[in-house]
Design a protein around this motif. Structure first.
Motif, PDB file in Angstrom:
ATOM      1  N   ILE A  31       6.741  -1.263  -6.876  1.00 25.42           N
ATOM      2  CA  ILE A  31       5.939  -2.396  -7.350  1.00 25.42           C
ATOM      3  C   ILE A  31       6.309  -2.658  -8.804  1.00 25.42           C
ATOM      4  CG2 ILE A  31       3.600  -3.189  -7.852  1.00 25.42           C
ATOM      5  CD1 ILE A  31       2.660  -1.571  -5.409  1.00 25.42           C
ATOM      6  N   LYS A  32       6.559  -3.902  -9.136  1.00 26.61           N
ATOM      7  CA  LYS A  32       7.033  -4.260 -10.473  1.00 26.61           C
ATOM      8  C   LYS A  32       5.954  -4.126 -11.540  1.00 26.61           C
ATOM      9  CE  LYS A  32       9.477  -7.761 -13.088  1.00 26.61           C
ATOM     10  NZ  LYS A  32      10.223  -9.008 -13.059  1.00 26.61           N
ATOM     11  N   HIS A  33       4.738  -4.572 -11.247  1.00 28.00           N
ATOM     12  CA  HIS A  33       3.664  -4.569 -12.238  1.00 28.00           C
ATOM     13  C   HIS A  33       2.475  -3.754 -11.725  1.00 28.00           C
ATOM     14  CE1 HIS A  33       5.693  -7.659 -14.549  1.00 28.00           C
ATOM     15  NE2 HIS A  33       5.829  -8.373 -13.443  1.00 28.00           N
ATOM     16  N   VAL A  34       1.908  -2.962 -12.575  1.00 32.14           N
ATOM     17  CA  VAL A  34       0.751  -2.136 -12.226  1.00 32.14           C
ATOM     18  C   VAL A  34      -0.396  -3.009 -11.710  1.00 32.14           C
ATOM     19  CG1 VAL A  34      -0.986  -0.544 -13.159  1.00 32.14           C
ATOM     20  CG2 VAL A  34       1.391  -0.377 -13.885  1.00 32.14           C
ATOM     21  N   VAL A  35      -0.507  -4.203 -12.223  1.00 30.67           N
ATOM     22  CA  VAL A  35      -1.590  -5.103 -11.823  1.00 30.67           C
ATOM     23  C   VAL A  35      -1.547  -5.386 -10.323  1.00 30.67           C
ATOM     24  CG1 VAL A  35      -2.500  -7.446 -12.116  1.00 30.67           C
ATOM     25  CG2 VAL A  35      -1.787  -6.134 -14.102  1.00 30.67           C
ATOM     26  N   VAL A  36      -0.358  -5.494  -9.757  1.00 30.15           N
ATOM     27  CA  VAL A  36      -0.239  -5.742  -8.312  1.00 30.15           C
ATOM     28  C   VAL A  36      -0.831  -4.564  -7.541  1.00 30.15           C
ATOM     29  CG1 VAL A  36       1.367  -6.076  -6.388  1.00 30.15           C
ATOM     30  CG2 VAL A  36       1.745  -7.269  -8.545  1.00 30.15           C
ATOM     31  N   ALA A  37      -0.543  -3.352  -7.983  1.00 27.60           N
ATOM     32  CA  ALA A  37      -1.118  -2.165  -7.344  1.00 27.60           C
ATOM     33  C   ALA A  37      -2.639  -2.192  -7.452  1.00 27.60           C
ATOM     34  CB  ALA A  37      -0.547  -0.897  -7.976  1.00 27.60           C
ATOM     35  N   GLU A  38      -3.151  -2.638  -8.573  1.00 33.68           N
ATOM     36  CA  GLU A  38      -4.611  -2.745  -8.754  1.00 33.68           C
ATOM     37  C   GLU A  38      -5.208  -3.782  -7.812  1.00 33.68           C
ATOM     38  OE1 GLU A  38      -5.053  -3.534 -12.930  1.00 33.68           O
ATOM     39  OE2 GLU A  38      -4.435  -1.498 -13.479  1.00 33.68           O
ATOM     40  N   ILE A  39      -4.503  -4.890  -7.603  1.00 32.63           N
ATOM     41  CA  ILE A  39      -4.961  -5.925  -6.667  1.00 32.63           C
ATOM     42  C   ILE A  39      -5.019  -5.352  -5.253  1.00 32.63           C
ATOM     43  CG2 ILE A  39      -4.328  -8.114  -5.559  1.00 32.63           C
ATOM     44  CD1 ILE A  39      -3.198  -8.958  -8.339  1.00 32.63           C
ATOM     45  N   ILE A  40      -3.981  -4.609  -4.856  1.00 28.88           N
ATOM     46  CA  ILE A  40      -3.951  -4.008  -3.525  1.00 28.88           C
ATOM     47  C   ILE A  40      -5.094  -3.009  -3.380  1.00 28.88           C
ATOM     48  CG2 ILE A  40      -2.578  -2.571  -1.949  1.00 28.88           C
ATOM     49  CD1 ILE A  40      -1.665  -5.532  -2.233  1.00 28.88           C
ATOM     50  N   SER A  41      -5.363  -2.227  -4.410  1.00 33.11           N
ATOM     51  CA  SER A  41      -6.493  -1.283  -4.383  1.00 33.11           C
ATOM     52  C   SER A  41      -7.813  -2.016  -4.210  1.00 33.11           C
ATOM     53  CB  SER A  41      -6.554  -0.467  -5.674  1.00 33.11           C
ATOM     54  OG  SER A  41      -5.706   0.616  -5.622  1.00 33.11           O
ATOM     55  N   CYS A  42      -7.954  -3.085  -4.937  1.00 30.85           N
ATOM     56  CA  CYS A  42      -9.190  -3.872  -4.865  1.00 30.85           C
ATOM     57  C   CYS A  42      -9.380  -4.446  -3.462  1.00 30.85           C
ATOM     58  CB  CYS A  42      -9.137  -5.000  -5.908  1.00 30.85           C
ATOM     59  SG  CYS A  42     -10.601  -6.041  -5.922  1.00 30.85           S
ATOM     60  N   ILE A  43      -8.322  -4.980  -2.894  1.00 38.45           N
ATOM     61  CA  ILE A  43      -8.402  -5.533  -1.538  1.00 38.45           C
ATOM     62  C   ILE A  43      -8.772  -4.447  -0.546  1.00 38.45           C
ATOM     63  CG2 ILE A  43      -7.020  -6.549   0.335  1.00 38.45           C
ATOM     64  CD1 ILE A  43      -5.424  -8.017  -1.886  1.00 38.45           C
ATOM     65  N   SER A  44      -8.192  -3.263  -0.712  1.00 36.56           N
ATOM     66  CA  SER A  44      -8.489  -2.142   0.195  1.00 36.56           C
ATOM     67  C   SER A  44      -9.949  -1.733   0.117  1.00 36.56           C
ATOM     68  CB  SER A  44      -7.615  -0.932  -0.152  1.00 36.56           C
ATOM     69  OG  SER A  44      -6.264  -1.218   0.102  1.00 36.56           O
ATOM     70  N   ARG A  45     -10.508  -1.745  -1.080  1.00 37.70           N
ATOM     71  CA  ARG A  45     -11.921  -1.357  -1.247  1.00 37.70           C
ATOM     72  C   ARG A  45     -12.862  -2.384  -0.642  1.00 37.70           C
ATOM     73  NH1 ARG A  45     -10.025  -0.009  -6.430  1.00 37.70           N
ATOM     74  NH2 ARG A  45     -11.021  -1.850  -7.315  1.00 37.70           N
TER      75      ARG A  45
ATOM     76  N   GLU B 199       0.840  -1.204   0.000  1.00 39.81           N
ATOM     77  CA  GLU B 199       0.000   0.000   0.000  1.00 39.81           C
ATOM     78  C   GLU B 199       0.872   1.251   0.000  1.00 39.81           C
ATOM     79  OE1 GLU B 199      -4.179  -1.172   2.168  1.00 39.81           O
ATOM     80  OE2 GLU B 199      -2.448  -0.801   3.456  1.00 39.81           O
ATOM     81  N   LEU B 200       1.949   1.234   0.789  1.00 41.17           N
ATOM     82  CA  LEU B 200       2.879   2.364   0.816  1.00 41.17           C
ATOM     83  C   LEU B 200       3.497   2.581  -0.563  1.00 41.17           C
ATOM     84  CD1 LEU B 200       4.643   4.522   2.247  1.00 41.17           C
ATOM     85  CD2 LEU B 200       6.270   2.675   2.715  1.00 41.17           C
ATOM     86  N   LEU B 201       3.983   1.500  -1.167  1.00 44.82           N
ATOM     87  CA  LEU B 201       4.599   1.632  -2.489  1.00 44.82           C
ATOM     88  C   LEU B 201       3.591   2.060  -3.550  1.00 44.82           C
ATOM     89  CD1 LEU B 201       7.029  -1.431  -2.546  1.00 44.82           C
ATOM     90  CD2 LEU B 201       7.554   0.976  -2.064  1.00 44.82           C
ATOM     91  N   GLN B 202       2.363   1.682  -3.362  1.00 43.04           N
ATOM     92  CA  GLN B 202       1.319   2.112  -4.293  1.00 43.04           C
ATOM     93  C   GLN B 202       1.116   3.624  -4.199  1.00 43.04           C
ATOM     94  OE1 GLN B 202      -2.575   0.783  -3.278  1.00 43.04           O
ATOM     95  NE2 GLN B 202      -3.358   1.035  -5.347  1.00 43.04           N
ATOM     96  N   LYS B 203       1.133   4.151  -2.983  1.00 38.82           N
ATOM     97  CA  LYS B 203       0.925   5.586  -2.767  1.00 38.82           C
ATOM     98  C   LYS B 203       2.139   6.405  -3.191  1.00 38.82           C
ATOM     99  CE  LYS B 203      -2.059   4.776   1.187  1.00 38.82           C
ATOM    100  NZ  LYS B 203      -2.132   4.777   2.648  1.00 38.82           N
ATOM    101  N   LYS B 204       3.341   5.939  -2.797  1.00 38.84           N
ATOM    102  CA  LYS B 204       4.566   6.714  -3.024  1.00 38.84           C
ATOM    103  C   LYS B 204       5.272   6.382  -4.332  1.00 38.84           C
ATOM    104  CE  LYS B 204       7.349   7.965  -0.068  1.00 38.84           C
ATOM    105  NZ  LYS B 204       8.367   8.295   0.883  1.00 38.84           N
ATOM    106  N   GLU B 205       4.934   5.267  -4.931  1.00 42.01           N
ATOM    107  CA  GLU B 205       5.570   4.736  -6.138  1.00 42.01           C
ATOM    108  C   GLU B 205       6.944   4.139  -5.881  1.00 42.01           C
ATOM    109  OE1 GLU B 205       5.384   7.065  -9.686  1.00 42.01           O
ATOM    110  OE2 GLU B 205       3.331   7.686  -9.281  1.00 42.01           O
ATOM    111  N   LYS B 206       7.741   4.735  -4.973  1.00 39.20           N
ATOM    112  CA  LYS B 206       9.022   4.136  -4.603  1.00 39.20           C
ATOM    113  C   LYS B 206       9.374   4.593  -3.197  1.00 39.20           C
ATOM    114  CE  LYS B 206      11.863   7.748  -6.633  1.00 39.20           C
ATOM    115  NZ  LYS B 206      12.937   8.071  -7.546  1.00 39.20           N
ATOM    116  N   ALA B 207      10.146   3.751  -2.504  1.00 40.82           N
ATOM    117  CA  ALA B 207      10.551   4.069  -1.132  1.00 40.82           C
ATOM    118  C   ALA B 207      11.828   3.318  -0.795  1.00 40.82           C
ATOM    119  CB  ALA B 207       9.448   3.697  -0.144  1.00 40.82           C
TER     120      ALA B 207
END
Length: 89
Positions: free
Chosen positions: A73-87, A23-31
């Motif tokens: 995050i390597k693939h955008v799809v992983v970020a989408e999965i995390i978003s979906c789980i959060s919702r 979730e952090l990497l999704q928000k910040k893009e890199k850390a």
């Protein structure tokens, strides 16, 4: 073989600290490891273990810039999965 790969990646994601990390990497893009460690409030060794597992499963990638290593995050799809789980929570 493909199914095993998918299962292993989902297992790698399915830990509260790793979901929070993603979730952090999704928000910040890199850390950096230090930023992730502070965000998770974990020991450096634990944070590194989580990152290693996610990197081994090709969920995150790292890039060294000077003295810092940045994770993303390597693939955008992983970020989408995390978003979906959060919702769904």
């Amino acid at each position: 073989e493909k199914l095993d790969c998918m299962v292993n990646r989902l297992k790698a994601i399915s830990h509260p600290d790793r979901i929070t990390l993603l979730e952090l990497l999704q928000k910040k893009e890199k850390a950096t490891v230090s930023e992730i460690q502070a965000y998770l409030n974990l020991e450096q060794a634990s944070t590194s273990n989580h990152l290693r597992l996610l990197r081994d499963q090709q969920i995150v990638i790292s890039k060294r810039v000077g003295k810092n290593k940045y994770y993303s995050i390597k693939h955008v799809v992983v970020a989408e999965i995390i978003s979906c789980i959060s919702r769904c929570a």
